[in-house]
Write an enzyme that holds these catalytic residues in place. Structure first.
Site, mmCIF file in Angstrom:
data_model
loop_
_atom_site.group_PDB
_atom_site.id
_atom_site.type_symbol
_atom_site.label_atom_id
_atom_site.label_comp_id
_atom_site.label_asym_id
_atom_site.label_seq_id
_atom_site.Cartn_x
_atom_site.Cartn_y
_atom_site.Cartn_z
ATOM 1 N N SER A 1 45.705 71.652 78.508
ATOM 2 C CA SER A 1 45.859 72.528 79.667
ATOM 3 C C SER A 1 46.850 71.931 80.653
ATOM 4 C CB SER A 1 44.514 72.726 80.357
ATOM 5 O OG SER A 1 44.120 71.518 80.970
ATOM 6 N N LYS A 2 47.087 72.675 81.711
ATOM 7 C CA LYS A 2 48.127 72.265 82.670
ATOM 8 C C LYS A 2 47.925 70.865 83.232
ATOM 9 C CE LYS A 2 48.309 76.906 82.706
ATOM 10 N NZ LYS A 2 47.061 76.939 81.945
ATOM 11 N N ARG A 3 46.650 70.469 83.314
ATOM 12 C CA ARG A 3 46.479 69.133 83.882
ATOM 13 C C ARG A 3 47.037 68.050 82.974
ATOM 14 N NH1 ARG A 3 41.763 67.258 82.156
ATOM 15 N NH2 ARG A 3 40.875 68.859 80.852
ATOM 16 N N GLY B 1 49.991 68.206 81.799
ATOM 17 C CA GLY B 1 51.450 68.257 81.909
ATOM 18 C C GLY B 1 51.977 69.542 81.307
#
Length: 487
Positions: free
Chosen positions: A254-256, A258
């Site tokens: 996921s976005k966390r 990167g």
RNA sequence: GGCCCCAUCGUCUAGCCUGGUCUAGGACGCUAGAUUCUCAUUCUAGAAACACGGGUUCGAAUCCCGUUGGGGCUACCA
């Protein structure tokens, strides 16, 4: 595998940028289709009218094309089994719904989302499977009338058969599901559109899909799909549920973690061949030790047997290494063309590049390519050639302020001044002369010049750098360095 | 909670189906050395894994069971 009969599809929903996990799914379907001389079909699953956006469809096209995954049938190019956007296939779904209704395999359900949610929570609390209890299966005319009068928006559900379903998965083997744990599911939503499960099955039938290769997250959905295939009296495609792609900490990417979408990697300057090569090795192996594989090799070697059952972590380190390999091996003209946009982003050549500049830039690119993980790193390495001046790091000033350093600089300057051009050979012979005349060598000889010309203690071989610098710039930097005060 | 899937170096994986050739191979990363004016590249070397517990067997990374751990599904999202 009977060739030419193979028909696989990649069916993304346009609710966001193309995710690397989905790209991997597309790649495997593509490789499988090409290997068996079959068809690779692109289908846009935009039944979620709330979240789907046309803009993302274009992004998907763009990303797939960038990856070199060309499709044989799709919304943009058509095909025999179109249309290829689910939002344009409403009549087809209606026809299929009629078939179900004719056979009494579907019914209207008036349960509200709130009611469903309460019952679901109850079931979980009582340790039971949170499934729909099929309560609207046998509604009386009166009940229906009452619900209609209340203004309830109904959905249509499919009558799940009362028998266990075995998914014969090409990767995982036979997986049996208890029918009692699966309630009658929604096939038409209250907005009048088909649900995912229904649309998928209808489309796979209509598009004559032979192999459904998709993420493992769909495995528990497959019994529903199989029941639907049976209800339509259709033959099943072969299923292959591939492992998922995870983030570095083992949780869903996921976005966390990167960058998670293909366009981000494209913008960072990863080469499409490197990126897809890397993706191919996530959850698949050719069986031997080869890692750098061309597209043709990938197609030739690909097989479902070579696919891994366990999930794979998307590790950026190996991607960087692989991209670096591709950057080092790429034809220099091609690499230069790819690099120029990044130089422009770095503020160089805002008005484009002419022919002679291109030639010079390609030499710069060739000189620095060994340092790159990805193309977006190029401006920082090319700066010493592109900028007029270099910034001398404080930690290196001592090299140009020492007596010895000053002597080297001075002598170097006087020798260069009398020369027309400074190429590699000329530079080397100048250094040799200085070495003889001043009796300095190694670091004492190189560092003052390196610091003066590049500003840093580390970097490419000095003679390579010097050969790419104009004489004017060289002299200017030497002079600046000589005048540099010690702080 | 229920159901399903998965489990080899830190990471990607080979080997597992068809037990012995596995003192478990390769790659990334890491460490050291070689090359070099320096860094990177390149080359060489090294550390690093069969999750745990039972069973089957002469013999298990490989087969079976359990435990633990991770992931997924359980939507009128796909």
């Amino acid at each position: 595998m009977s060739p030419s009969k193979v028909r696989v599809r990649f069916a993304p929903s346009p609710t966001g940028m193309l995710h690397v996990g989905n790209a991997r799914s597309a790649l495997f379907n593509y490789l499988f289709a090409r290997k068996y001389k079959g068809k690779f079909i692109l289908r846009i699953e935009d039944t979620d009218i709330e979240r789907s956006e046309v803009l993302y469809i274009d992004e998907i096209y763009h990303d797939l094309k960038w990856l070199g995954l060309d499709w044989d049938e799709g919304p943009d190019i058509g095909g025999e089994n179109g249309p290829y956007r689910q939002s344009e296939r409403r009549d087809i779904y209606k026809t299929y719904l009629k078939k179900l209704q004719t056979n009494d395999l579907a019914y209207t359900c008036y349960c509200s989302a709130e009611e469903l949610e309460i019952r679901r929570k109850d079931a979980i609390q009582n340790g039971q499977a949170p499934r729909y209890d099929n309560r609207c299966r046998h509604l009386t005319d009166e009940q229906i009338k009452k619900f209609e009068q209340e203004g309830r928006k109904p959905v249509i559900r499919f009558k799940m058969p009362e028998e266990n379903i075995v998914v014969k998965d090409l990767i995982r083997g036979d997986v049996e599901f208890d029918h009692q744990l699966i309630g009658d599911f929604v096939i038409f939503k209250s907005d009048g559109g088909p649900s995912f499960h229904f649309a998928v099955v209808v489309d796979d039938i209509e598009m004559k899909i032979s192999h459904v290769i998709r993420g493992e997250d769909h495995l528990p959905n497959t019994p529903r799909h199989i029941a639907l295939f049976h209800a339509f009296g259709c033959e099943l495609p072969l299923f292959a549920h591939m492992s998922m792609t995870m983030g570095p900490d083992g949780t869903r990417l996921s976005k966390r973690h990167g960058a998670t979408s293909v366009n981000q990697y494209r913008e960072l300057g990863y080469l499409p061949d490197a990126f897809s090569n890397f993706l191919a090795l996530l959850g698949w192996s050719p069986g031997d030790d080869r890692e750098i594989l061309t597209r043709d090799e990938l197609i030739d070697l690909f097989s479902i047997e070579g696919m891994t059952k366990s999930s794979a972590i998307f590790g950026i380190d190996k991607l960087n290494w692989m991209n670096g390999m591709y950057i080092r091996q790429a034809p220099i003209d091609k690499l230069t063309r790819l690099a120029i946009p990044y130089l422009q982003k770095g503020g160089y050549y805002p008005n484009g590049v002419n022919e002679s500049e291109f030639v010079w830039i390609s030499k710069v690119v060739d000189a620095v390519r060994g340092y790159l993980n990805c193309l977006s790193e190029i401006p920082q390495h090319a700066a010493l050639f592109m900028n007029e001046e270099v910034e001398i790091e404080e930690a290196s000033v001592e090299f140009i302020r020492s007596d010895e350093g000053q002597k080297v600089l001075q002598l170097f300057q006087s020798k260069i001044e009398s020369m027309d051009t400074v190429d590699i050979d000329a530079f080397k012979s100048v250094l040799k002369d200085i070495q003889g005349e001043l009796d300095v060598k190694g670091k004492q000889l190189y560092m003052p010049l390196r610091i003066a010309l590049t500003g840093k203690k580390e970097g490419l071989e000095l003679h390579v750098a010097v050969a790419l610098l104009e004489k004017k710039k060289i002299l200017q930097r030497i002079q600046t360095a000589q005048a540099r005060p010690l702080i």
